[in-house]
Design an enzyme around this catalytic site. Sequence first.
Site, mmCIF file in Angstrom:
data_model
loop_
_atom_site.group_PDB
_atom_site.id
_atom_site.type_symbol
_atom_site.label_atom_id
_atom_site.label_comp_id
_atom_site.label_asym_id
_atom_site.label_seq_id
_atom_site.Cartn_x
_atom_site.Cartn_y
_atom_site.Cartn_z
ATOM 1 N N LYS A 79 3.301 4.633 6.794
ATOM 2 C CA LYS A 79 2.650 5.037 5.421
ATOM 3 C C LYS A 79 2.185 6.658 5.497
ATOM 4 O O LYS A 79 1.808 7.344 6.299
ATOM 5 C CB LYS A 79 1.204 4.281 5.122
ATOM 6 C CG LYS A 79 0.994 4.444 3.929
ATOM 7 C CD LYS A 79 -0.336 3.665 3.471
ATOM 8 C CE LYS A 79 -0.949 3.883 2.063
ATOM 9 N NZ LYS A 79 -2.309 2.930 2.059
ATOM 10 N N SER A 154 -2.419 0.337 -1.992
ATOM 11 C CA SER A 154 -1.895 1.613 -2.185
ATOM 12 C C SER A 154 -0.446 1.853 -1.109
ATOM 13 O O SER A 154 0.341 2.548 -0.968
ATOM 14 C CB SER A 154 -2.872 2.879 -1.637
ATOM 15 O OG SER A 154 -3.212 2.790 -0.431
ATOM 16 N N SER A 178 -5.442 -2.276 0.529
ATOM 17 C CA SER A 178 -4.107 -1.544 0.284
ATOM 18 C C SER A 178 -3.138 -2.029 1.428
ATOM 19 O O SER A 178 -1.795 -1.521 1.209
ATOM 20 C CB SER A 178 -4.296 -0.163 0.496
ATOM 21 O OG SER A 178 -5.088 0.388 -0.556
#
Length: 476
Positions: A79, A154, A178
Amino acid sequence: MTRPPSATGLRFQLSSRAVSSRDLVQESLTKIDRLEARIGAFISRADPEDLLSTASHIDDLRAKGEEVHPLAGIPVAVKDNIAVRGMEMTCGSRILEGYRPPYDATAVGRLRDAGLIIVGKTNMDEFGFGSSTENSAFHTTRNPANLDMVPGGSSGGSAAAVAAGIVPWALGTDTGGSIRQPAALCGVAGFRPTFGSVSRYGLVSYASSMDQIGPLAKSVDDAAALLSVIAGPDPRDSTCFPHHLGQVDQIPGTLRVGVPQEYLSDACQPAVTKAIADVSEHLSALGWKVTPVSLPLTEYALSIYYIIASVEAASNLARYDGVKYGYSLPDTDTWEEMLIGTRTKGFGDEAKRRIILGTFASSAGYQDQYYARACNARELLSAEFRRAFENVDLLLTPISPTTAWRLGEKTTDPIQMYLSDVFSIPAALAGIPASVIPVGADAEGLPVGVQLCGPPGADSLVLAASRVVESLTVAE
C-alpha cells in the site's frame, strides 16, 4: 466455491523448482499490463528489469542449493502509505506526489529479508480517509468482481490486486477497517493484527493510536504466512510489543463464539445477515458453542472513532507544510501564502474535512466536550469487549452492512460513506485482532465476508479459527 492457487502453495512449487521465481514475477507483470487499465490497483510500479533480475538471482541461489527463505521469490504489493526505499510514496495525495523515501518501513525490510519481490505500490484513499478508494488524488480503483463497483477502502488497491490475481498477497493498513472492509468487498482474506504486534515504523500516520499494517491474501493461510514475516518487536516503534505473540496452530478444543446482536441491524443486507447465520450453523454443527451476546456501546463507536481519528489526523497532517518534502505551491510572496496555498491545493476534500473536524474537536473550549469524552467512551467500549471475552473466545460479526456498492453512489454523502465502517470500527478502537473470511456471494455475485475477533494478543487463535470457517465455506 473454490480458491485460486495460494502463496503458501507456491512455496512448495518453488522449493521443488516446479516453478521459478522469474516465472511468477513475469506472470504478475503480464497481469498488470493486461488488467491495470481496467482495475487501477496501482499508483506506481517497480522497474520490470530490476524485478526479473532479482527473481533470477533467487532462482540461481535455489539451483545451487543455497539456503533461502521458503517464501523467497514470491511477488507482493505494498500500500502506498508504507515506505519502500526509492519508490514514490504518495499516500494517494497530491501533497506527497514525487516523494521517494530514503528508507524502508520495518515491515518492508522484513519482506526484503524474506526475499519477497515488491512489484508496486497500491492505490488508496488519500491518507486512508475513505471506504471506497474513490478519494485517491490519482484515479479510482474498481472491484475485480464487478468493475462498476467499489473495491472498498482505504486499502482498495491492495485488495483489488489480490482479488484480480495480479499478486497472491499484499500489505494494507487498517485504522478503522481499511484492510477488513475491502477484503470483504473484494472476496479475499484480510487480517488486522493486535495493535502493537506489527511495527508502524515507516508507515505514514493517520490516527496513531489505531493504525496497523496487515496482510490481504487469497487465503487465511497466506494471510497468516505474510503476517509471520512482518510481525515482531522493533525498537524503532515504541508502541510495538517487545516480544512475539504466541502461536496457535490448532484449535484448542471446542470454542465459544459470541454473535453480538447489535451488529445484526436492519441496516444489514439480507446476504450479510444470512452469511452470519450460515457460519453460526456450520460452527454449531462442529460442536462449537455459538451464543448471542450484547455489546450495547456499539452504537457509539462511529462517533467515538471520527472524533479521535480526526483529532489524530489533524495533528499528523500538520507536518505537510510545503517546506520539508512533497508538494509546495510555487510563486508565493510570503511563507503564510505558501503554507495556505500548499495545503489548499495539496489536500483533497475529505482530508480537509477531517483536518477541520479534528482541529475543532481538540481546540480550546471544545477539547473536553468532544475529544476527552470520546477517549473516555473508547475506554468504556474496550472494557465492554474485555467483559465479553470473559464468556466467549471469539466474536463473529458482519464486517460491512452491505456488499460492494456502485462507484459514485456515496461520494456526495460523507455520512453514508462513514456508515459503511460501522461494524469494522469497534475492533479498531479496542485494538483487538480481527480477521475477515470470504464466505460466498450475494444474488448479484458480489463477495460477502464475515469477521472473527478475539481478545488482544489472540492473533493466532483468530487465524486458526478463521481457517476452520474458510474450510467450511470452501467445502460448500
